[in-house]
Design a protein around this motif. Structure first.
Motif, PDB file in Angstrom:
ATOM      1  N   ALA A  28       0.888  -1.282   0.147  1.00  9.24           N
ATOM      2  CA  ALA A  28      -0.086  -0.070   0.095  1.00  9.24           C
ATOM      3  C   ALA A  28       1.062   1.374  -0.035  1.00  9.24           C
ATOM      4  CB  ALA A  28      -0.954   0.101   1.238  1.00  9.24           C
ATOM      5  N   THR A 198      -2.267 -12.602  -4.216  1.00  8.71           N
ATOM      6  CA  THR A 198      -1.778 -12.110  -5.546  1.00  8.71           C
ATOM      7  C   THR A 198      -0.446 -11.929  -5.712  1.00  8.71           C
ATOM      8  OG1 THR A 198      -2.101  -9.686  -6.607  1.00  8.71           O
ATOM      9  CG2 THR A 198      -1.626  -9.680  -4.448  1.00  8.71           C
TER      10      THR A 198
ATOM     11  N   VAL B 189       1.613   5.381   8.238  1.00  7.26           N
ATOM     12  CA  VAL B 189       1.901   5.118   6.911  1.00  7.26           C
ATOM     13  C   VAL B 189       1.292   5.575   5.666  1.00  7.26           C
ATOM     14  CG1 VAL B 189       2.275   2.831   5.656  1.00  7.26           C
ATOM     15  CG2 VAL B 189       2.337   2.561   8.267  1.00  7.26           C
ATOM     16  N   PRO B 190       2.038   6.326   4.687  1.00  9.14           N
ATOM     17  CA  PRO B 190       1.608   6.859   3.530  1.00  9.14           C
ATOM     18  C   PRO B 190       1.260   5.714   2.620  1.00  9.14           C
ATOM     19  CG  PRO B 190       4.044   7.114   3.601  1.00  9.14           C
ATOM     20  CD  PRO B 190       3.623   6.469   4.872  1.00  9.14           C
ATOM     21  N   CYS B 191       0.129   5.900   1.845  1.00  9.97           N
ATOM     22  CA  CYS B 191      -0.112   5.040   0.553  1.00  9.97           C
ATOM     23  C   CYS B 191      -0.058   5.631  -0.701  1.00  9.97           C
ATOM     24  CB  CYS B 191      -1.404   4.235   0.842  1.00  9.97           C
ATOM     25  SG  CYS B 191      -2.924   5.382   0.927  1.00  9.97           S
ATOM     26  N   THR B 192      -0.033   4.777  -1.803  1.00  6.28           N
ATOM     27  CA  THR B 192       0.041   5.621  -3.071  1.00  6.28           C
ATOM     28  C   THR B 192      -0.991   5.046  -3.773  1.00  6.28           C
ATOM     29  OG1 THR B 192       1.361   3.835  -3.990  1.00  6.28           O
ATOM     30  CG2 THR B 192       2.813   5.355  -2.855  1.00  6.28           C
ATOM     31  N   GLU B 194      -0.834   4.205  -6.843  1.00  8.21           N
ATOM     32  CA  GLU B 194      -0.575   3.129  -7.857  1.00  8.21           C
ATOM     33  C   GLU B 194      -0.701   1.701  -6.761  1.00  8.21           C
ATOM     34  OE1 GLU B 194       0.801   2.140 -10.628  1.00  8.21           O
ATOM     35  OE2 GLU B 194       1.717   0.319 -10.359  1.00  8.21           O
ATOM     36  N   ALA B 195      -0.305   1.731  -5.505  1.00 11.72           N
ATOM     37  CA  ALA B 195      -0.503   0.575  -4.892  1.00 11.72           C
ATOM     38  C   ALA B 195      -1.881   0.197  -4.580  1.00 11.72           C
ATOM     39  CB  ALA B 195       0.335   0.609  -3.533  1.00 11.72           C
ATOM     40  N   ILE B 196      -2.801   1.112  -4.190  1.00 12.07           N
ATOM     41  CA  ILE B 196      -4.115   0.790  -3.829  1.00 12.07           C
ATOM     42  C   ILE B 196      -5.127   0.997  -4.828  1.00 12.07           C
ATOM     43  CG2 ILE B 196      -3.578   1.478  -1.282  1.00 12.07           C
ATOM     44  CD1 ILE B 196      -5.510   3.780  -1.846  1.00 12.07           C
ATOM     45  N   SER B 199      -2.303  -0.568  -9.481  1.00 11.79           N
ATOM     46  CA  SER B 199      -1.261  -1.802  -9.823  1.00 11.79           C
ATOM     47  C   SER B 199      -2.100  -3.096 -10.040  1.00 11.79           C
ATOM     48  CB  SER B 199      -0.375  -2.044  -8.784  1.00 11.79           C
ATOM     49  OG  SER B 199      -1.137  -2.470  -7.675  1.00 11.79           O
ATOM     50  N   GLU B 200      -1.515  -3.977 -10.397  1.00 15.51           N
ATOM     51  CA  GLU B 200      -2.171  -5.423 -10.780  1.00 15.51           C
ATOM     52  C   GLU B 200      -2.537  -6.147  -9.531  1.00 15.51           C
ATOM     53  OE1 GLU B 200      -0.381  -8.161 -13.772  1.00 15.51           O
ATOM     54  OE2 GLU B 200       1.152  -6.522 -14.053  1.00 15.51           O
ATOM     55  N   THR B 201      -1.948  -5.668  -8.321  1.00 13.42           N
ATOM     56  CA  THR B 201      -2.094  -6.350  -7.237  1.00 13.42           C
ATOM     57  C   THR B 201      -2.939  -5.702  -6.218  1.00 13.42           C
ATOM     58  OG1 THR B 201      -0.005  -5.371  -6.504  1.00 13.42           O
ATOM     59  CG2 THR B 201       0.046  -7.689  -7.229  1.00 13.42           C
ATOM     60  N   VAL B 204      -5.871  -6.979  -4.162  1.00 12.60           N
ATOM     61  CA  VAL B 204      -5.910  -7.751  -3.015  1.00 12.60           C
ATOM     62  C   VAL B 204      -5.267  -6.864  -1.740  1.00 12.60           C
ATOM     63  CG1 VAL B 204      -4.410  -9.765  -1.935  1.00 12.60           C
ATOM     64  CG2 VAL B 204      -5.549  -9.844  -4.126  1.00 12.60           C
ATOM     65  N   VAL B 205      -4.179  -6.138  -2.328  1.00 14.09           N
ATOM     66  CA  VAL B 205      -3.685  -5.247  -1.139  1.00 14.09           C
ATOM     67  C   VAL B 205      -4.600  -4.330  -0.712  1.00 14.09           C
ATOM     68  CG1 VAL B 205      -2.030  -3.263  -1.091  1.00 14.09           C
ATOM     69  CG2 VAL B 205      -1.347  -5.285  -2.189  1.00 14.09           C
ATOM     70  N   ASN B 207      -8.265  -4.629  -0.375  1.00 18.35           N
ATOM     71  CA  ASN B 207      -9.532  -5.569  -0.749  1.00 18.35           C
ATOM     72  C   ASN B 207     -10.682  -4.915  -0.181  1.00 18.35           C
ATOM     73  OD1 ASN B 207      -8.036  -6.244   1.889  1.00 18.35           O
ATOM     74  ND2 ASN B 207     -10.196  -7.527   2.290  1.00 18.35           N
ATOM     75  N   TYR B 216      -9.010   0.740   2.128  1.00 15.64           N
ATOM     76  CA  TYR B 216      -8.163   1.926   2.187  1.00 15.64           C
ATOM     77  C   TYR B 216      -9.455   2.952   1.952  1.00 15.64           C
ATOM     78  CZ  TYR B 216      -3.478   0.939   3.297  1.00 15.64           C
ATOM     79  OH  TYR B 216      -2.473   0.700   3.843  1.00 15.64           O
TER      80      TYR B 216
END
Lengths: 228, 399
Positions: A28, A198, B189-192, B194-196, B199-201, B204-205, B207, B216
């Motif tokens: 994240a 994943t 914790v920052p989040c991006t 891209e990540a949430i 991105s392809e994942t 699940v990251v 969910n 999130y």
């Protein structure tokens, strides 16, 4: 009898372990975590990573770290049959470790999941990778699982809706000391894997190269002020 | 004319996991922090009234009468102490009660402490306990929870106005960027994006919790406490305090139907709008005067809806402002500079007090580098009880 002959008698019989292909997950916070098999020669950095957590009672880190330390030694010294170790690494720094073993070609025995870096669901990702390894790569039809902490209970027993086999004790008993046994069946796995598991394969060479040089973490959120 | 009421002390625990501690001790920590900040720890018996906010300690901790417990922990007997319960809006309701006590002349100095320890129980049990505030027969007994309401609300909003899941993720990115700098926040914790989201994942990251809301998009289950010392700014006791007060310019509340399905339009949060209008009128200001806002984003979709009901953005357009960065710290109207409930956390009884602590700290210019709003004059907080059925709006001013 020669020493190596005695050693051969001490070692457990071994099943072939199917290689687990490395994958990467964007966490994240944007960091890339590579999940891959640990290699036997990396046991030193793994033990050094786990060791500081043996003295941390919060969230049952002490019992999990102690048991994982033993499992890593059992794996390294050939005293545990068919064990495998997966590691999650961010730029090579170990963020979490999982241990597990195959009892037979169709039965997996999940051992421990240890998360070092917290707040990013690293433990959840590594546990899912462990289940993926057992069912998709080793070919198990079911994996026996116990939880030794409330966090583990929430993550595995509840989120995966594991099958409760505790009423079948002692015929069904996990190897970790008679804690109630729950089971991930292939059917349950197929129902949850899309939402739980994943990872992108193949891992680009430059990312994998960083993950191939494992480093012990310099900081542990569980141990404020930790200095190695 | 009623007395002018100011904030002269603020206190806060690090939100997160305090499940090993007694609720009254957690609240006492924040209360002590506030008394120290006010400069009256040794003279704490100048406090005429203690008001405690808590939603459900009887269910979370098997502990009741926490106002009495707190006064005893603080060695403040025989100061009068009452408990205010208004669901997740308990904190702001407690501030309102303390305000009324001072404005009416019944008290010159009041200590407000809000707290909740929710993590003694599982996340599922915590969700169930919070859901007990819903209508028993029409909602709770049907299996509705607050995340399920949030999910339905979000789906309707998205379909009507064109907001996307990615827009919701942008709110989380903004909130986590702020929360990562807030020493009191639960998730630093920052989040991006891209990540949430991209991105392809990401699926699940990040969910689903209650589709279309994801991890999130929802606040964590959090323990913690916050406290304020309020005082009559015109009383002789005002000289006791070491810092310049932040004035409470307006505080007002409103209610709406308990059953959400009884509302004409489920996307209209009338209690927010009415509480906001009353608070604006009391403060003599309007939406254009507001420098920043702390809004009750238990689900990030609520940040959008509440900001629109307050008139900060046109209805159905607030997500466009998020896309443009208007609600970031450097934007024209920063929202949730604390990280909001999403990143800072949501200990239900503490949240309303925590929001006003943030207003005071921002207006004093005391927050951590990187998340200080530039030259703020007025801040507004909205504390949202039930699913919008009991809402409190508070406006603070730097005089």
């Amino acid at each position: 009898m020669a020493i190596d002959a005695i050693e051969a008698k001490l070692r457990p019989p071994a099943l072939p372990i199917v290689p687990y292909p490395a994958k990467m997950i964007t966490l994240a916070d944007g960091e890339i975590m590579v999940v891959r098999e640990a290699r036997r020669e990396e046991v030193g950095v793994l033990l050094g990573t786990v060791y500081p957590l043996i003295g941390v009672p919060a969230d049952y880190y002490d019992i999990v770290a102690t048991r994982m330390y033993e499992e890593l030694l059992g794996w390294y010294r050939y005293r545990t049959a068919n064990e495998f170790v997966l590691v999650g690494a961010i730029n090579g720094v170990i963020a979490g470790i999982v241990t597990s073993r195959s009892v037979s070609p169709k039965l997996g025995m999940s051992l421990h999941t240890l998360t070092i870096k917290r707040g990013l669901r690293i433990g959840a990702q590594l546990f899912a990778a462990k289940m993926e390894d057992h069912i998709e790569y080793q070919g198990a039809d079911e994996v026996w699982i116990v939880a030794e902490s409330p966090n583990g209970w929430r993550r595995w027993m509840i989120e995966y809706e594991l099958e409760d086999r505790s009423s079948q004790y002692p015929e069904v008993r996990h190897e970790l000391g008679g804690v109630p046994t729950f089971v991930l069946t292939r059917k349950l796995w197929n129902a949850v894997k899309a939402s739980k598991c994943t990872g992108v394969r193949p891992v680009p060479p430059e990312v994998l190269a960083a993950a191939n040089k494992l480093k012990m973490p310099d900081e542990y959120p569980q141990i404020p002020g930790f200095k190695r | 004319m009623s007395a002018r009421v100011g904030i002269v002390g603020v206190g806060h625990t690090r939100f997160g996991n305090s499940s090993e501690y007694d609720l009254a001790d957690v609240m006492a920590y924040a209360a002590t922090d506030a008394l120290i900040d006010a400069g009256i720890l040794e003279q704490r018996r100048v406090v005429d009234q203690v008001v405690v906010a808590n939603m459900a300690s009887g269910l979370f901790c098997n502990q009741t009468s926490v106002a009495s417990s707190l006064v005893s922990r603080m060695d403040m007997e025989p100061t009068p102490a009452e408990l205010v319960e208004n669901g997740p809006a308990s904190g702001a309701s407690a501030i309102k009660v303390a305000y009324m006590a001072i404005a009416s002349g019944m008290a010159d100095v009041a200590l407000v402490a809000g707290g909740e320890v929710m993590r003694k129980v599982s996340g599922w049990r915590a969700t169930d306990i919070v859901a007990t505030m819903l209508h028993t027969e029409a909602e709770y007994n049907m299996g509705l929870t607050l995340p399920s309401f949030g999910g339905m609300f979000a789906r309707l909003y998205m379909e009507r106005y064109g907001c996307t899941e990615r827009d919701l993720a942008l709110i989380a990115v903004k909130d986590h960027a702020n929360g990562a700098l807030n020493k009191y926040a639960h998730v630093q914790v920052p989040c991006t994006i891209e990540a949430i989201a991209d991105s392809e994942t990401a699926h699940v990251v990040n969910n689903y919790v209650a589709e279309p809301l994801r991890i999130y998009s929802t606040c964590p289950v959090t323990d913690g406490a916050a406290a304020l010392v309020l005082a009559n700014m015109d009383s002789p006791k005002a000289k006791l305090f070491k810092k310049k007060p932040v004035r409470i310019a307006g505080v007002a509340s409103a209610t709406d139907t308990h059953c959400v399905h009884n509302r004409k339009d489920p996307l209209y949060l009338d209690a927010v709008r009415i509480a906001g209008e009353k608070a604006y009128a009391m403060a003599g200001v309007g939406p254009k005067d507001i420098s920043f806002a702390e809004l009750h984003d238990a689900f990030v979709i609520l940040e959008l809806a509440i900001s629109e009901e307050l008139g900060l953005f046109e209805r159905g357009k607030s997500f466009l402002a998020v896309r443009d960065g208007a609600t970031a710290i450097s934007g024209r109207l920063p929202i949730n500079p604390s990280g909001g409930l999403k990143s800072k956390g949501h200990p239900v009884g503490a949240t309303g007090v925590s929001q006003v602590v943030e207003l005071a700290r921002q207006l004093r210019g005391e927050v951590e580098p990187g998340r200080q709003v530039k030259d703020p004059k007025y801040g507004i907080a909205v504390n949202f009880g039930g699913f919008g059925n009991n809402v409190v709006a508070t406006i603070c001013a730097k005089d």
